[in-house]
Design an enzyme around this catalytic site. Structure first.
Site, PDB file in Angstrom:
ATOM      1  N   CYS A  60      -0.588  -4.379   2.468  1.00 51.76           N
ATOM      2  CA  CYS A  60      -0.798  -3.382   1.410  1.00 51.76           C
ATOM      3  C   CYS A  60       0.510  -2.756   0.954  1.00 51.76           C
ATOM      4  O   CYS A  60       0.571  -2.157  -0.108  1.00 51.76           O
ATOM      5  CB  CYS A  60      -1.717  -2.276   1.890  1.00 51.76           C
ATOM      6  SG  CYS A  60      -3.398  -2.820   2.138  1.00 51.76           S
ATOM      7  N   ASP A  99       1.976  -0.243   2.561  1.00 55.19           N
ATOM      8  CA  ASP A  99       2.229   0.982   3.312  1.00 55.19           C
ATOM      9  C   ASP A  99       1.221   1.136   4.448  1.00 55.19           C
ATOM     10  O   ASP A  99       0.094   0.656   4.383  1.00 55.19           O
ATOM     11  CB  ASP A  99       2.318   2.240   2.448  1.00 55.19           C
ATOM     12  CG  ASP A  99       1.201   2.358   1.438  1.00 55.19           C
ATOM     13  OD1 ASP A  99       0.170   1.707   1.635  1.00 55.19           O
ATOM     14  OD2 ASP A  99       1.374   3.109   0.465  1.00 55.19           O
ATOM     15  N   CYS A 143       7.056   3.756   1.141  1.00 59.31           N
ATOM     16  CA  CYS A 143       8.069   4.298   0.261  1.00 59.31           C
ATOM     17  C   CYS A 143       8.409   5.739   0.650  1.00 59.31           C
ATOM     18  O   CYS A 143       7.838   6.292   1.588  1.00 59.31           O
ATOM     19  CB  CYS A 143       7.595   4.230  -1.178  1.00 59.31           C
ATOM     20  SG  CYS A 143       6.047   5.077  -1.425  1.00 59.31           S
ATOM     21  N   CYS A 181      -0.292   7.956  -1.487  1.00 57.58           N
ATOM     22  CA  CYS A 181       0.444   8.255  -0.251  1.00 57.58           C
ATOM     23  C   CYS A 181      -0.165   9.472   0.456  1.00 57.58           C
ATOM     24  O   CYS A 181      -0.252   9.503   1.684  1.00 57.58           O
ATOM     25  CB  CYS A 181       1.918   8.535  -0.551  1.00 57.58           C
ATOM     26  SG  CYS A 181       2.788   7.122  -1.229  1.00 57.58           S
TER      27      CYS A 181
END
Lengths: 402, 282
Positions: free
Chosen positions: B35, B37, B61, B105
């Site tokens: 994916c 992350d 990230c 995130c």
């Protein structure tokens, strides 16, 4: 902003403008504002500069000046070439291209496929190379156009376009190549090839953004894409972007002079950079090392994510690119690395360095000094690195292609 | 280039609580290498049941690393009950906001926290795994999408992609997400409806009829269509609007509820608050 000096290693995205180019352009922003199409001497004198620029571009490409059409950018050149071929052969509905093209070709061809054309997207192998037998087999009697890039922008892998052009010709198809990354870095002599159309972009050759070229071989059927006035012999309407065209002429002249430097000194710097980076554990180079542009290096640092690396580099003044999902905004890693079957562990952690005539040994030293520390810091945070270190069993296989 | 706040940059360049807690009471692992992350969250409770220590490991990230580090700071000292109330919005707010494309995130942080608490409770990592997978590229289920959509008031596929990644891969599930959104917000309408405005002036019968037909077309039919149903206007007598349901809706046990709660709310909102909707069999 960081207090570090800018180390610009992202020349495949856009290149540093050459001071000589800017100097050549300046008069045409000021006193030399005439329209080259005008009948008076004031405008007419500008035409001479336009002709000189056209000659300089032709000299770099090894073709005649009449075969050069100035456009606004590489993308316009690519789009125009594809449309011209399709309109010239309305009965032929098939197009051949590759899965690793720049979006200027790839997205246009995907749109063609949605609009009823049949498009073959050729795969590449793990090294980023095409299978030439497969290329030849894909070209049919109803193939209007074969469009294959000269060199890949992400990995620098060079395709044998001269050979493929001959294959296309043998079956009566037009051959176009997106040579935006190749021009100025590999020797090109179009008159010795069967390439029908070629796209180049000024800002990859040290001009400011806003000018491109489409080469169209004499005798190639052509239908204009931008229609209007008679400029460029009716092949691309619109008043000529004189300052930029003059700048591009100067840039092509410089590129001819610097070709040897690109392939010796710059290549040496790239190789030194790569050698140093490969000393970092679990690191790999993407793309066939024997068939690559001299300035490009795509390196993957496994188990870390590209955007994080780029931001840490950016804090040190170092500019590069990444094929990771997070930097593209598309949520998936680069289509080029996916087509090559680069493993997940590496695709997300890929960094592209692209050098130029202006790159120096000190800049490479700067990167080599800081990169191992950056990767170590990020790997300390990564949950996968520890797993990899303890079991070595976490390595994932390549992408499962749809 | 993403526009990150100074706080995001700080938590990225100098992340706190990196690593794994020794002998953790709860472990939550979400995301994967594929994916792009992933986050592993571990915590340890003190004798009073408060989170004494929390650590994270993140592959991702800058905003993923910052969100994870921020989360560990936020939950320290909390009881599990307090921690379980933390949402992705709280994480984003703590960081001074995230770019829209990076909201997933913060969602990853919330999911890891949920998974870690459930792990402590001896449950499966995520309740959402019971749902049906909508996005195969990123393995996102309908339940996850619904939860995030409701918590963050998301109405478009683009927003769903920004928050959950669903639809951001091959794009095959975009239609499914659209249908899901229509369903989520059509059933949510009764509780979320805007306060009913009094009509500015009394409508003539012709105006009322026209307005009712327009409202059905614009507000009601698209939502019913998403469920495979439709609605027909039969008659208007005073303030009583007679309608008949077509297709899936007519045989649906919930059709009565659909009518009173949804169609009537919409007509009252856009036409006049006195309207009463009646279903007649075709």
């Amino acid at each position: 902003m960081s207090h570090h000096k800018v180390v610009y290693l992202d020349n495949n995205a856009t290149s540093q403008t050459a001071p000589e180019v800017v100097a050549a352009m300046l008069p045409f922003f000021g006193e030399l504002y005439g329209n080259p199409s005008s009948m008076h001497t004031f405008g007419g004198q500008v035409k001479a500069h336009l002709d000189q620029a056209r000659q300089r571009v032709a000299d770099l490409l090894g073709c005649s000046p009449e075969e050069i059409i100035f456009t606004s950018c590489g993308t316009e050149s690519d789009n125009t070439a594809i449309m011209a071929a399709l309109r010239s052969f309305p009965g032929k509905r098939h197009v051949v291209t590759t899965r690793v093209e720049h979006p200027a070709v790839l997205n246009f061809c995907q749109d063609l496929a949605r609009r009823g054309h049949e498009v073959t997207f050729l795969p590449v192998d793990r090294q980023g190379n095409l299978d030439l037998n497969q290329v030849e087999d894909s070209i049919r009697d109803d193939t209007a156009l074969v469009s294959v890039m000269w060199a890949n922008n992400e990995t620098g892998v060079i395709f044998p376009v001269e050979q493929i052009a001959a294959m296309a010709k043998a079956k009566g198809a037009v051959f176009h190549t997106d040579a935006v990354q190749a021009v100025g870095k590999v020797p090109i002599s179009l008159k010795d090839t069967q390439i029908d159309m070629l796209a180049l972009s000024g800002h990859k050759l040290h001009t400011p953004k806003g000018v491109g070229v489409l080469y169209v071989r004499k005798g190639t059927p052509f239908v204009a894409y931008v229609m209007g006035g008679h400029q460029e012999h009716g092949r691309r309407a619109g008043t000529e972007n004189v300052p930029y065209i003059v700048g591009l002429g100067r840039a092509c002249e410089l590129a001819r002079q610097r070709m040897v430097d690109e392939n010796t000194r710059v290549k040496g710097l790239r190789d030194r950079l790569e050698e140093g980076l490969l000393k970092v554990e679990a690191t790999m180079v993407n793309g066939d090392p024997n068939r690559r542009l001299p300035n490009t290096s795509s390196v993957s640092f496994e188990y870390v994510e590209g955007e994080s690396i780029l931001l840490m580099l950016s804090d040190l003044g170092i500019c590069a690119s990444s094929g990771s999902a997070c930097t593209s905004g598309s949520l998936e890693p680069s289509h080029v690395l996916r087509a090559m079957g680069v493993p997940f562990t590496a695709a997300h952690g890929s960094i592209r360095f692209s050098l130029s005539y202006y790159s120096t040994g000190e800049e490479i030293d700067h990167v080599l000094k800081h990169m191992p520390g950056i990767i170590e810091r990020l790997r300390k945070i990564s949950p996968f690195w520890q797993k990899y270190k303890t079991s070595k069993a976490c390595a994932t296989p390549g992408y499962v292609e749809p | 280039m993403w526009e990150y706040t100074d706080k995001v940059k700080k938590y990225f360049t100098e992340p706190v609580n990196v690593g794994e807690v020794e002998n953790p009471d709860g472990v939550g692992e979400v995301g994967s290498l594929a994916c792009g992350d992933a986050l592993k969250l571990t915590f340890k409770l003190d004798e009073k049941g408060r989170i004494a220590d929390a650590k994270f490991q993140t592959f991702g990230c800058a905003s993923a690393i910052a969100s994870s580090s921020a989360l560990t700071e936020m939950i320290k000292g909390m009881t599990l009950e307090q921690a379980s109330k933390i949402t992705n919005k709280d994480i984003a707010a703590f960081l001074g906001g995230l770019p829209p494309e990076k909201m997933h995130c913060s969602v990853m942080g919330e999911q890891a926290l949920t998974a870690a608490i459930r792990n402590y409770q001896g449950l499966e990592p995520l309740p959402s795994e019971e749902g049906e997978v909508v996005c195969e590229c990123f393995g996102v289920t309908d339940k996850e999408i619904e939860k995030v959509a409701r918590n963050n008031n998301l109405h478009t596929v683009e927003e769903i992609t920004n928050f959950t990644k669903a639809g951001g891969g091959c794009g095959k599930c975009v239609d499914k997400i659209e249908e899901l959104l229509a369903k989520i917000w059509s059933t949510a309408a009764p509780t979320q409806a805007a306060p009913i405005q009094p009509p500015k002036k009394k409508l003539t019968n012709i105006q009322k009829m026209k307005l009712i037909e327009e409202t059905l077309e614009r507000e009601v039919r698209p939502a019913l269509k998403a469920d495979g149903g439709g609605i027909e206007l039969i008659d208007i007598a005073g303030d009583v609007v007679q309608v008949s349901l077509r297709g899936t809706c007519s045989s649906c046990a919930a059709s009565q509820a659909t009518l009173s709660q949804f169609v009537q709310t919409k007509l009252r909102e856009f036409v006049t608050p006195e309207l009463v909707v009646e279903e007649v069999k075709p």
